[in-house]
Scaffold this motif. Structure first.
Motif, PDB file in Angstrom:
ATOM      1  N   ASP A 146       8.486   1.050  -0.696  1.00 34.06           N
ATOM      2  CA  ASP A 146       9.088   1.965   0.551  1.00 34.06           C
ATOM      3  C   ASP A 146      10.406   1.596   0.787  1.00 34.06           C
ATOM      4  O   ASP A 146      11.022   2.392   1.344  1.00 34.06           O
ATOM      5  CB  ASP A 146       8.185   1.419   1.875  1.00 34.06           C
ATOM      6  N   SER A 147      10.754   0.210   0.960  1.00 29.68           N
ATOM      7  CA  SER A 147      12.185  -0.096   1.096  1.00 29.68           C
ATOM      8  C   SER A 147      13.286   0.819   0.433  1.00 29.68           C
ATOM      9  O   SER A 147      14.247   0.979   0.673  1.00 29.68           O
ATOM     10  CB  SER A 147      12.374  -1.524   1.312  1.00 29.68           C
ATOM     11  N   MET A 148      12.781   0.929  -0.723  1.00 33.02           N
ATOM     12  CA  MET A 148      13.661   1.539  -1.870  1.00 33.02           C
ATOM     13  C   MET A 148      13.315   3.084  -2.050  1.00 33.02           C
ATOM     14  O   MET A 148      14.080   3.875  -2.977  1.00 33.02           O
ATOM     15  CB  MET A 148      13.636   0.825  -3.100  1.00 33.02           C
ATOM     16  N   SER A 149      12.413   3.629  -1.371  1.00 35.21           N
ATOM     17  CA  SER A 149      12.067   5.053  -1.468  1.00 35.21           C
ATOM     18  C   SER A 149      11.728   5.302  -2.835  1.00 35.21           C
ATOM     19  O   SER A 149      12.165   6.066  -3.459  1.00 35.21           O
ATOM     20  CB  SER A 149      13.051   5.980  -0.878  1.00 35.21           C
ATOM     21  N   LEU A 150      10.727   4.468  -3.554  1.00 36.18           N
ATOM     22  CA  LEU A 150      10.553   4.585  -4.957  1.00 36.18           C
ATOM     23  C   LEU A 150       9.041   4.885  -4.726  1.00 36.18           C
ATOM     24  O   LEU A 150       8.166   4.351  -4.015  1.00 36.18           O
ATOM     25  CB  LEU A 150      10.967   3.366  -5.695  1.00 36.18           C
ATOM     26  N   VAL A 151       8.370   5.326  -6.111  1.00 30.13           N
ATOM     27  CA  VAL A 151       7.014   5.478  -6.034  1.00 30.13           C
ATOM     28  C   VAL A 151       6.845   4.631  -7.828  1.00 30.13           C
ATOM     29  O   VAL A 151       7.381   5.040  -8.428  1.00 30.13           O
ATOM     30  CB  VAL A 151       6.530   6.844  -6.435  1.00 30.13           C
ATOM     31  N   ALA A 152       5.462   4.202  -7.648  1.00 25.75           N
ATOM     32  CA  ALA A 152       4.968   3.664  -8.901  1.00 25.75           C
ATOM     33  C   ALA A 152       4.531   4.752  -9.918  1.00 25.75           C
ATOM     34  O   ALA A 152       4.289   5.731  -9.377  1.00 25.75           O
ATOM     35  CB  ALA A 152       4.167   2.469  -8.677  1.00 25.75           C
ATOM     36  N   PRO A 153       4.115   4.773 -11.068  1.00 31.34           N
ATOM     37  CA  PRO A 153       4.014   3.340 -11.706  1.00 31.34           C
ATOM     38  C   PRO A 153       5.328   2.891 -12.711  1.00 31.34           C
ATOM     39  O   PRO A 153       5.158   2.480 -13.686  1.00 31.34           O
ATOM     40  CB  PRO A 153       2.948   3.451 -12.832  1.00 31.34           C
ATOM     41  N   SER A 154       6.450   3.757 -12.475  1.00 38.16           N
ATOM     42  CA  SER A 154       7.605   3.689 -13.307  1.00 38.16           C
ATOM     43  C   SER A 154       8.637   2.614 -12.843  1.00 38.16           C
ATOM     44  O   SER A 154       9.409   2.080 -13.473  1.00 38.16           O
ATOM     45  CB  SER A 154       8.373   4.772 -13.454  1.00 38.16           C
ATOM     46  N   VAL A 155       8.230   1.895 -11.807  1.00 41.10           N
ATOM     47  CA  VAL A 155       8.808   0.507 -11.427  1.00 41.10           C
ATOM     48  C   VAL A 155       7.850  -0.502 -11.963  1.00 41.10           C
ATOM     49  O   VAL A 155       6.576  -0.620 -12.094  1.00 41.10           O
ATOM     50  CB  VAL A 155       8.673   0.374 -10.077  1.00 41.10           C
TER      51      VAL A 155
END
Length: 230
Positions: free
Chosen positions: A169-178
């Motif tokens: 949430d802090s980086m405005s990203l979604v999984a699963p490519s993290v």
């Protein structure tokens, strides 16, 4: 927009254990690192802090170092000493850890791996408190992460997914490519529940069960390469 575009250009390459030729490639928008045992070798400090606390309180913590390393201080105290004042005991443990943190050193290969990830596309996610985490990272020679999620930032630590979800949430990203790099079952479980792709780090083969949670397990951080196309 610039961060999102660069994130799309990332990839993670992992040398498959027990094979010099096989290579696994996974898309990678960002990398979240656990701290203790992945970036920082804090095992000696943890053992010393636990031994001192055991002397102060009379609580037997023999054989509990792995549990302590993978839990928040609050959860650990509640587990082994529910009869004591949790706030007071946590404060004593953290003060001792912070004093010892100045002797931190990096895990072999960790600084090189950490530096492969652009600063705004990496985070450190730990069950430790912020003051100890910052002291260990700086002492071991790591640049301050743009995003640092500690036990001070969440209500529930690993294995709950909240720490990793907070980083997303802090980086405005979604999984699963993290991608998450973890060395404990609790940490890997937290990352998987948050939807991340998890690389388990098990240098001595002693983390039994990690391979059942992580997507891949490596014995050396040198088996992992992060690459971003410019």
């Amino acid at each position: 927009m610039e961060q999102n575009q660069r994130a799309l250009n990332g990839s993670c390459r992992v040398r498959i254990p027990r094979s010099d030729e096989a290579m696994f490639i996974h898309p990678c928008t960002a990398v979240f690192f656990d701290m203790d045992g992945v970036l920082v070798d804090s095992s000696t400090q943890i053992a010393q802090a636990l031994a001192a606390w055991s002397l102060w309180t009379g609580v037997d913590v023999e054989g509990m170092q792995a549990e302590f390393q993978s839990m928040t201080d609050y959860d650990f105290v509640r587990l082994v000493a529910p009869h004591l004042d949790t706030e007071l005991q946590v404060r004593q443990i953290q003060e001792r850890e912070e004093l010892l943190a100045n002797n931190s050193r990096g895990v072999p290969g960790a600084k090189k791996l950490y530096a492969q990830v652009p600063g705004d596309l990496r985070a450190v996610v730990t069950n430790g408190c912020r003051s100890v985490a910052c002291a260990r990272l700086r002492s071991a020679g790591f640049k301050d992460p743009d995003v640092l999620i500690t036990s001070d930032d969440v209500r529930r630590g690993k294995p709950d997914p909240e720490p990793y979800q907070k980083a997303l949430d802090s980086m405005s990203l979604v999984a699963p490519s993290v991608v998450a790099v973890e060395d404990s079952i609790k940490g890997a479980t937290s990352a998987k529940k948050a939807g991340l792709f998890v690389i388990g780090y098990d240098p001595d083969g002693g983390s039994h069960g990690l391979e059942e949670v992580a997507d891949l397990v490596v014995a050396s951080l040198g088996d992992i390469t992060f690459h971003w196309r410019t």
